[in-house]
Design an enzyme around this catalytic site. Sequence first.
Site, PDB file in Angstrom:
ATOM      1  N   GLY A  54     -12.464  -1.476 -16.585  1.00  0.00           N
ATOM      2  CA  GLY A  54     -11.577  -0.648 -16.270  1.00  0.00           C
ATOM      3  C   GLY A  54     -10.610  -0.590 -17.358  1.00  0.00           C
ATOM      4  O   GLY A  54      -9.457  -0.354 -17.227  1.00  0.00           O
ATOM      5  N   GLY A 106      -8.238   2.193 -17.528  1.00  0.00           N
ATOM      6  CA  GLY A 106      -7.141   2.432 -16.583  1.00  0.00           C
ATOM      7  C   GLY A 106      -5.793   1.846 -16.967  1.00  0.00           C
ATOM      8  O   GLY A 106      -5.493   1.565 -18.096  1.00  0.00           O
ATOM      9  N   MET A 107      -5.004   2.129 -15.865  1.00  0.00           N
ATOM     10  CA  MET A 107      -3.443   1.664 -16.154  1.00  0.00           C
ATOM     11  C   MET A 107      -3.513   0.116 -16.615  1.00  0.00           C
ATOM     12  O   MET A 107      -2.692  -0.075 -17.592  1.00  0.00           O
ATOM     13  CB  MET A 107      -2.595   1.834 -15.030  1.00  0.00           C
ATOM     14  CG  MET A 107      -1.345   1.229 -15.306  1.00  0.00           C
ATOM     15  SD  MET A 107       0.162   1.764 -14.074  1.00  0.00           S
ATOM     16  CE  MET A 107      -0.490   0.462 -12.822  1.00  0.00           C
ATOM     17  N   GLY A 120      -5.988  -1.772 -17.546  1.00  0.00           N
ATOM     18  CA  GLY A 120      -6.851  -2.028 -18.759  1.00  0.00           C
ATOM     19  C   GLY A 120      -6.261  -1.698 -19.835  1.00  0.00           C
ATOM     20  O   GLY A 120      -5.958  -2.367 -21.061  1.00  0.00           O
ATOM     21  N   LEU A 149      -9.103  -8.990 -10.312  1.00  0.00           N
ATOM     22  CA  LEU A 149      -7.752  -8.628 -10.176  1.00  0.00           C
ATOM     23  C   LEU A 149      -7.840  -8.103  -8.223  1.00  0.00           C
ATOM     24  O   LEU A 149      -8.895  -7.325  -8.224  1.00  0.00           O
ATOM     25  CB  LEU A 149      -7.377  -7.457 -10.740  1.00  0.00           C
ATOM     26  CG  LEU A 149      -6.902  -7.870 -12.124  1.00  0.00           C
ATOM     27  CD1 LEU A 149      -6.439  -6.601 -13.080  1.00  0.00           C
ATOM     28  CD2 LEU A 149      -5.815  -8.943 -12.234  1.00  0.00           C
ATOM     29  N   SER A 199      -5.214  -7.451  -4.885  1.00  0.00           N
ATOM     30  CA  SER A 199      -4.078  -6.627  -4.664  1.00  0.00           C
ATOM     31  C   SER A 199      -3.207  -7.139  -3.367  1.00  0.00           C
ATOM     32  O   SER A 199      -3.910  -7.990  -2.699  1.00  0.00           O
ATOM     33  CB  SER A 199      -4.398  -5.244  -4.270  1.00  0.00           C
ATOM     34  OG  SER A 199      -3.605  -4.582  -3.721  1.00  0.00           O
ATOM     35  N   CYS A 226      -2.475  -6.174  -1.022  1.00  0.00           N
ATOM     36  CA  CYS A 226      -2.898  -5.528   0.347  1.00  0.00           C
ATOM     37  C   CYS A 226      -3.919  -6.334   1.079  1.00  0.00           C
ATOM     38  O   CYS A 226      -4.260  -6.061   2.464  1.00  0.00           O
ATOM     39  CB  CYS A 226      -3.193  -3.909   0.173  1.00  0.00           C
ATOM     40  SG  CYS A 226      -4.741  -3.888  -0.599  1.00  0.00           S
ATOM     41  N   LYS A 259     -11.559  -6.018  -1.874  1.00  0.00           N
ATOM     42  CA  LYS A 259     -10.976  -6.939  -2.653  1.00  0.00           C
ATOM     43  C   LYS A 259     -11.110  -8.387  -2.180  1.00  0.00           C
ATOM     44  O   LYS A 259     -11.204  -9.296  -2.985  1.00  0.00           O
ATOM     45  CB  LYS A 259      -9.537  -6.665  -2.547  1.00  0.00           C
ATOM     46  CG  LYS A 259      -9.194  -5.311  -3.453  1.00  0.00           C
ATOM     47  CD  LYS A 259      -9.350  -5.618  -4.859  1.00  0.00           C
ATOM     48  CE  LYS A 259      -9.182  -4.391  -5.726  1.00  0.00           C
ATOM     49  NZ  LYS A 259      -9.535  -4.543  -6.992  1.00  0.00           N
ATOM     50  N   LYS A 281       7.950  13.699  -8.708  1.00  0.00           N
ATOM     51  CA  LYS A 281       8.605  14.567  -7.555  1.00  0.00           C
ATOM     52  C   LYS A 281      10.393  14.631  -8.350  1.00  0.00           C
ATOM     53  O   LYS A 281      10.453  16.026  -8.250  1.00  0.00           O
ATOM     54  CB  LYS A 281       8.657  13.840  -6.299  1.00  0.00           C
ATOM     55  CG  LYS A 281       7.437  14.010  -5.593  1.00  0.00           C
ATOM     56  CD  LYS A 281       7.380  12.950  -4.456  1.00  0.00           C
ATOM     57  CE  LYS A 281       7.959  13.232  -3.215  1.00  0.00           C
ATOM     58  NZ  LYS A 281       7.539  12.358  -2.245  1.00  0.00           N
ATOM     59  N   TRP A 303       8.470  10.289   1.897  1.00  0.00           N
ATOM     60  CA  TRP A 303       7.624  10.070   3.066  1.00  0.00           C
ATOM     61  C   TRP A 303       8.164   8.928   3.864  1.00  0.00           C
ATOM     62  O   TRP A 303       8.590   7.954   3.453  1.00  0.00           O
ATOM     63  CB  TRP A 303       6.251   9.637   2.435  1.00  0.00           C
ATOM     64  CG  TRP A 303       5.440  10.656   1.693  1.00  0.00           C
ATOM     65  CD1 TRP A 303       6.022  12.053   1.177  1.00  0.00           C
ATOM     66  CD2 TRP A 303       4.200  10.659   1.174  1.00  0.00           C
ATOM     67  NE1 TRP A 303       4.969  12.797   0.618  1.00  0.00           N
ATOM     68  CE2 TRP A 303       3.925  11.809   0.546  1.00  0.00           C
ATOM     69  CE3 TRP A 303       3.132   9.602   1.204  1.00  0.00           C
ATOM     70  CZ2 TRP A 303       2.682  12.035  -0.140  1.00  0.00           C
ATOM     71  CZ3 TRP A 303       2.213   9.929   0.590  1.00  0.00           C
ATOM     72  CH2 TRP A 303       1.657  11.097  -0.132  1.00  0.00           C
ATOM     73  N   ARG A 360       8.683  -2.314  -0.498  1.00  0.00           N
ATOM     74  CA  ARG A 360       7.717  -2.635  -1.727  1.00  0.00           C
ATOM     75  C   ARG A 360       8.064  -3.564  -2.753  1.00  0.00           C
ATOM     76  O   ARG A 360       9.097  -3.406  -3.241  1.00  0.00           O
ATOM     77  CB  ARG A 360       6.871  -1.145  -1.943  1.00  0.00           C
ATOM     78  CG  ARG A 360       6.296  -0.644  -1.030  1.00  0.00           C
ATOM     79  CD  ARG A 360       5.071  -1.212  -0.672  1.00  0.00           C
ATOM     80  NE  ARG A 360       4.292  -0.290   0.315  1.00  0.00           N
ATOM     81  CZ  ARG A 360       4.336  -0.409   1.600  1.00  0.00           C
ATOM     82  NH1 ARG A 360       5.377  -1.066   2.001  1.00  0.00           N
ATOM     83  NH2 ARG A 360       3.807   0.584   2.329  1.00  0.00           N
TER      84      ARG A 360
END
Length: 308
Positions: free
Chosen positions: A8, A11-12, A14, A102, A104, A106, A137, A185, A200, A207
């Site tokens: 990864g 990715g962000m 990485g 890694l 998470s 969640c 995970k 947005k 939303w 969070r």
Amino acid sequence: MRRLLITGGQGMVGRNLRAHPGIADWAVLAPSSQELDLLDEAALRDYLAQHRPDAVVHAAGVVGGIHANMAQPVHFLVANTRMGVNIVTACLEAGIGTLINLASSCIYPRALGQGLSEDRILTGALEPTNEGYALAKITTMRLCEYAMREDPALNYKTLIPCNLYGKWDKFDPRHSHLLPAIIHKVHQAMQDGLDEVEIWGDGTARREFMYAGDLADAVMRALSDPGALPESLNIGPGHDHSINDYYRIVAQVIGWQGRFIHDLSRPVGMKQKLLSVERQREWGWQPRVGLADGIRETYEFYLQEHVT
Ligand SMILES: NC(=O)C1=CN([C@@H]2O[C@H](COP(=O)(O)OP(=O)(O)OC[C@H]3O[C@@H](n4cnc5c(N)ncnc54)[C@H](OP(=O)(O)O)[C@@H]3O)[C@@H](O)[C@H]2O)C=CC1
Ligand SMILES: C[C@H]1O[C@H](OP(=O)(O)OP(=O)(O)OC[C@H]2O[C@@H](n3cnc4c(=O)[nH]c(N)nc43)[C@H](O)[C@@H]2O)[C@@H](O)[C@@H](O)C1=O
């Protein structure tokens, strides 16, 4: 020089790892998914045999915000489980002693809300909006623990970060997590001269977000002495904000002065998922980048990379 494989690596997480000053101590291998598909067991085995890394950071995955997780639970469960099982078993086969995996936040039971401490994993039902991803995970994390149980000389350790944001994030609303979604947005509203942005849910869910550059710092520290890490370790600032707060803070940083409306038909997910940072404190580390500064950096990145 010691060789480090970052899965990864494009990715962000990485990319932030590759931008960390401490990475200069390593010869880095960061193949894209096209160069090395982690779903292809044989290709992964060959790659490790050829490149013989001394350590691996597993930062690859099928990753996304609440919408993406709900839209594709099969893909999130299957791809992440396969990637996780493949990387751990291939590392074992190749005799690699250090793997930083890694997970998470969640992976914690949905009802806990706050004080999510590492010993409470698998003590209750998961959040349905990301259950598939969480199961993958948890499987990979447990596999790392089993590997260390069978061979105590191994350091196959799991970091459990809270929600992340930062440079190289995904801003496309179909995939994005909350913070990049807000940046996109609010920026669009400003560009289009709109005076309303839609949130939303009712905005009261909470969070915990951390700047991805800080996670990179934690990973570098983990690599410098993997033996000092517990089997699993939460990584986060240890405090959270409401969804409404995040919208307000982003609007302030960007300089947009419109108003917010709520779309109650949108998914909300967990009401709260705040990590316990007790073990992290004992480990002697904490994130450094404040929320407004991190958002400013991320917005600058967004302006450079995403706005034409
Ligand atoms: N973002 C967040 O808020 C959080 C992330 N994490 C965890 O951190 C890790 C990194 O996340 P993040 O950087 O945000 O995710 P990104 O989506 O930014 O990056 C994921 C990377 O995984 C790679 N990848 C996907 N499928 C494959 C495959 N089949 N073979 C090889 N590589 C593959 C992609 O490579 P390519 O680009 O080359 O296709 C991509 O660069 C993940 O494990 C994630 O679960 C944990 C908590 C929060
Ligand atoms: C890190 C963790 O992140 C994921 O979980 P999540 O925290 O629920 O995801 P999220 O970042 O998308 O935040 C969602 C929260 O924010 C609210 N919300 C408001 N407005 C927008 C909005 O515009 N977009 C999004 N995405 N959410 C919004 C939304 O109603 C909800 O309350 C996992 O799937 C999994 O990927 C994982 O590991």
